[in-house]
Design an enzyme around this catalytic site. Structure first.
Site, PDB file in Angstrom:
ATOM      1  N   HIS A  93      16.487  10.830 -14.462  1.00  0.00           N
ATOM      2  CA  HIS A  93      16.940   9.434 -14.320  1.00  0.00           C
ATOM      3  C   HIS A  93      18.435   9.289 -14.592  1.00  0.00           C
ATOM      4  O   HIS A  93      18.980   8.186 -14.438  1.00  0.00           O
ATOM      5  CB  HIS A  93      16.173   8.505 -15.274  1.00  0.00           C
ATOM      6  CG  HIS A  93      14.703   8.489 -15.046  1.00  0.00           C
ATOM      7  ND1 HIS A  93      14.153   8.215 -13.818  1.00  0.00           N
ATOM      8  CD2 HIS A  93      13.652   8.747 -15.883  1.00  0.00           C
ATOM      9  CE1 HIS A  93      12.819   8.302 -13.905  1.00  0.00           C
ATOM     10  NE2 HIS A  93      12.497   8.626 -15.148  1.00  0.00           N
ATOM     11  N   ASP A 116       7.380  14.528 -11.461  1.00  0.00           N
ATOM     12  CA  ASP A 116       7.250  13.612 -12.599  1.00  0.00           C
ATOM     13  C   ASP A 116       6.588  12.315 -12.105  1.00  0.00           C
ATOM     14  O   ASP A 116       6.719  11.947 -10.931  1.00  0.00           O
ATOM     15  CB  ASP A 116       8.650  13.324 -13.171  1.00  0.00           C
ATOM     16  CG  ASP A 116       8.632  12.520 -14.464  1.00  0.00           C
ATOM     17  OD1 ASP A 116       8.716  13.147 -15.543  1.00  0.00           O
ATOM     18  OD2 ASP A 116       8.529  11.268 -14.403  1.00  0.00           O
ATOM     19  N   HIS A 176       7.498   9.382 -12.647  1.00  0.00           N
ATOM     20  CA  HIS A 176       8.528   8.407 -12.291  1.00  0.00           C
ATOM     21  C   HIS A 176       9.454   8.944 -11.201  1.00  0.00           C
ATOM     22  O   HIS A 176       9.758  10.137 -11.194  1.00  0.00           O
ATOM     23  CB  HIS A 176       9.364   8.049 -13.524  1.00  0.00           C
ATOM     24  CG  HIS A 176       8.572   7.584 -14.703  1.00  0.00           C
ATOM     25  ND1 HIS A 176       8.190   8.444 -15.722  1.00  0.00           N
ATOM     26  CD2 HIS A 176       8.074   6.365 -15.013  1.00  0.00           C
ATOM     27  CE1 HIS A 176       7.491   7.757 -16.625  1.00  0.00           C
ATOM     28  NE2 HIS A 176       7.401   6.497 -16.218  1.00  0.00           N
ATOM     29  N   ASP A 227       3.671  13.567 -16.922  1.00  0.00           N
ATOM     30  CA  ASP A 227       3.224  12.204 -17.226  1.00  0.00           C
ATOM     31  C   ASP A 227       2.325  11.629 -16.127  1.00  0.00           C
ATOM     32  O   ASP A 227       1.941  10.460 -16.192  1.00  0.00           O
ATOM     33  CB  ASP A 227       4.414  11.274 -17.542  1.00  0.00           C
ATOM     34  CG  ASP A 227       5.651  11.543 -16.715  1.00  0.00           C
ATOM     35  OD1 ASP A 227       5.578  12.312 -15.745  1.00  0.00           O
ATOM     36  OD2 ASP A 227       6.713  10.964 -17.033  1.00  0.00           O
TER      37      ASP A 227
HETATM   38  N1  Q9C Z   1       6.993   0.709 -21.876  1.00  0.00           N
HETATM   39  C1  Q9C Z   1      10.853  10.207 -17.937  1.00  0.00           C
HETATM   40  O1  Q9C Z   1       9.683  10.427 -17.756  1.00  0.00           O
HETATM   41  N2  Q9C Z   1       9.536   3.197 -19.207  1.00  0.00           N
HETATM   42  N3  Q9C Z   1      11.355   8.988 -18.208  1.00  0.00           N
HETATM   43  C2  Q9C Z   1       8.329   3.355 -19.956  1.00  0.00           C
HETATM   44  C3  Q9C Z   1       6.751   1.987 -21.281  1.00  0.00           C
HETATM   45  C4  Q9C Z   1      10.520   4.252 -19.338  1.00  0.00           C
HETATM   46  C5  Q9C Z   1      10.494   7.848 -18.249  1.00  0.00           C
HETATM   47  C6  Q9C Z   1       7.490   2.115 -19.952  1.00  0.00           C
HETATM   48  C7  Q9C Z   1      10.126   5.459 -18.547  1.00  0.00           C
HETATM   49  C8  Q9C Z   1      11.160   6.549 -18.558  1.00  0.00           C
HETATM   50  C9  Q9C Z   1      11.835  11.338 -17.902  1.00  0.00           C
HETATM   51 ZN    ZN Z   2       8.510  10.462 -16.124  1.00  0.00          ZN
END
Ligand code: Q9C
Ligand code: ZN
Length: 332
Positions: free
Chosen positions: A153, A187, A189, A276
């Site tokens: 990110h 990932d 995301h 994840d």
């Molecule tokens: N309230 C990576 O997996 N948002 N970053 C989470 C929970 C942030 C993830 C929502 C997600 C960032 C590298």
């Molecule tokens: Zn992620």
């Protein structure tokens, strides 16, 4: 290439004909106490025990790890703005041990605060990624870089989503001086930072499978219409997935992604490996059970490309070691 360089590279290949894993404990200097979402503070999900539990499980499975080498800052400057790098460096150094800073500049969201050890840990994560890249250039068929903080990110001049420097993008750019690169991002995301870095480039393919950004972080990118720009047109491929995606559906889409990689005919593969997508991940979660990661790993391994695996997300501490071991099995 001269005859003895050929011979030397062949000898290296024989000697290093096995996966190499890079790890340093330096990541643990980065340990923010909290993140903020719409003004609400909560515990920081991206904790040091993520990487520690992976390393512990790998060692229990008889893998050994190596300390990364140190690389120059120029590799980070090739991907990130100099002012941004200086900002991360000087602002983290100024913080006291118990201080946390959510800066007003150079941030794309409030999921990437600075603490005293942030720069040193993020720099060590880049070294970990580059050491894996160097091992792959030297002929090892696969390297696994246990990067923390994660990177995909991190944008040209902004931190966000637990990421500061884009480990995968920096390693991919380093490798791109030696051939065509495909980045496969699995990932949960969308890797908005990595996509941004290579959006205009034809020599680096970015392919990502991720939760539909209509209702998942990073919300603003990762839609299937985003295909690259200019010379980079069609060198970005996004596969947004419904949160209800089953393992069967996931594997079908993975085949499409692998087809895009094969069609590009890269010389090296970089995997942004986030776990994840696991069904019981506390912040992500498609419907993938732990055994799916063996299948995903072995399908990717069938590409038969020199491969650099970069650790990204994955937040279920009690499952992470198993997910990681399952995933790398085919490469080891
Ligand atoms: N309230 C990576 O997996 N948002 N970053 C989470 C929970 C942030 C993830 C929502 C997600 C960032 C590298
Ligand atoms: Zn992620």
């Amino acid at each position: 290439m001269g005859n003895h360089r050929l011979l030397a590279s062949y000898a290296l290949r024989v000697l290093e004909n096995k996966m190499q894993i890079f790890y340093t404990s330096e990541h643990s200097q980065h340990n923010p106490p909290e993140e903020i979402y719409d003004g609400v503070h909560s515990n920081y999900a991206e904790t040091p025990d993520r990487i520690e539990t992976i390393v512990r499980t790998l060692r229990e499975n008889n893998y050994t790890t190596q300390e990364p080498q140190k690389f120059g800052i120029e590799h980070i400057e090739a991907v990130h703005q100099k002012q941004y790098i200086d900002f991360v460096s000087t602002r983290s150094a100024k913080l006291a041990a118990d201080e946390t800073l959510f800066p007003s500049y150079f941030m794309s969201d409030t999921y990437a605060p600075l603490v005293h050890g942030t720069f040193d840990a993020a720099k060590a994560a880049v070294d970990t990624a580059l050491s894996g890249a160097q091992a792959v250039l030297d002929g090892t068929p696969a390297a696994y870089s246990l990067c923390r903080p994660p990177g995909h990110h991190a944008m040209h001049h902004a931190m966000g989503g637990y990421c500061y420097f884009n480990n995968a993008a920096i390693a991919a750019h380093f490798l791109s001086q030696h051939g065509r690169i495909a980045i496969l991002d699995i990932d949960y995301h969308h890797g908005n930072g990595t996509q941004e870095v290579f959006y205009d480039r034809a020599d680096v393919l970015y392919v990502s499978l991720h939760a539909d950004p209509s209702d998942a972080y990073p919300y603003a990118s990762g839609f299937s219409e985003e295909n690259g720009r200019g010379e980079g047109l069609n060198a970005t491929v996004n596969f947004p997935l419904k949160k209800s995606t089953t393992p069967e559906q996931y594997l079908k889409v993975l085949q499409e992604a692998l087809f895009a990689v094969r069609t590009f005919s890269p010389d090296y593969l970089v995997i942004s490996a986030g776990f994840d997508t696991f069904i019981d991940d506390p912040i992500g979660g498609l419907n993938l059970p732990a055994p799916s990661y063996k299948t995903i790993g072995s399908e990717i391994h069938k590409l038969a490309l020199p491969t650099l695996i970069i650790q990204e997300g994955g937040y279920n501490i009690s499952a992470l070691g198993q997910l990681s071991s399952n995933f790398i099995k085919a490469f080891s």
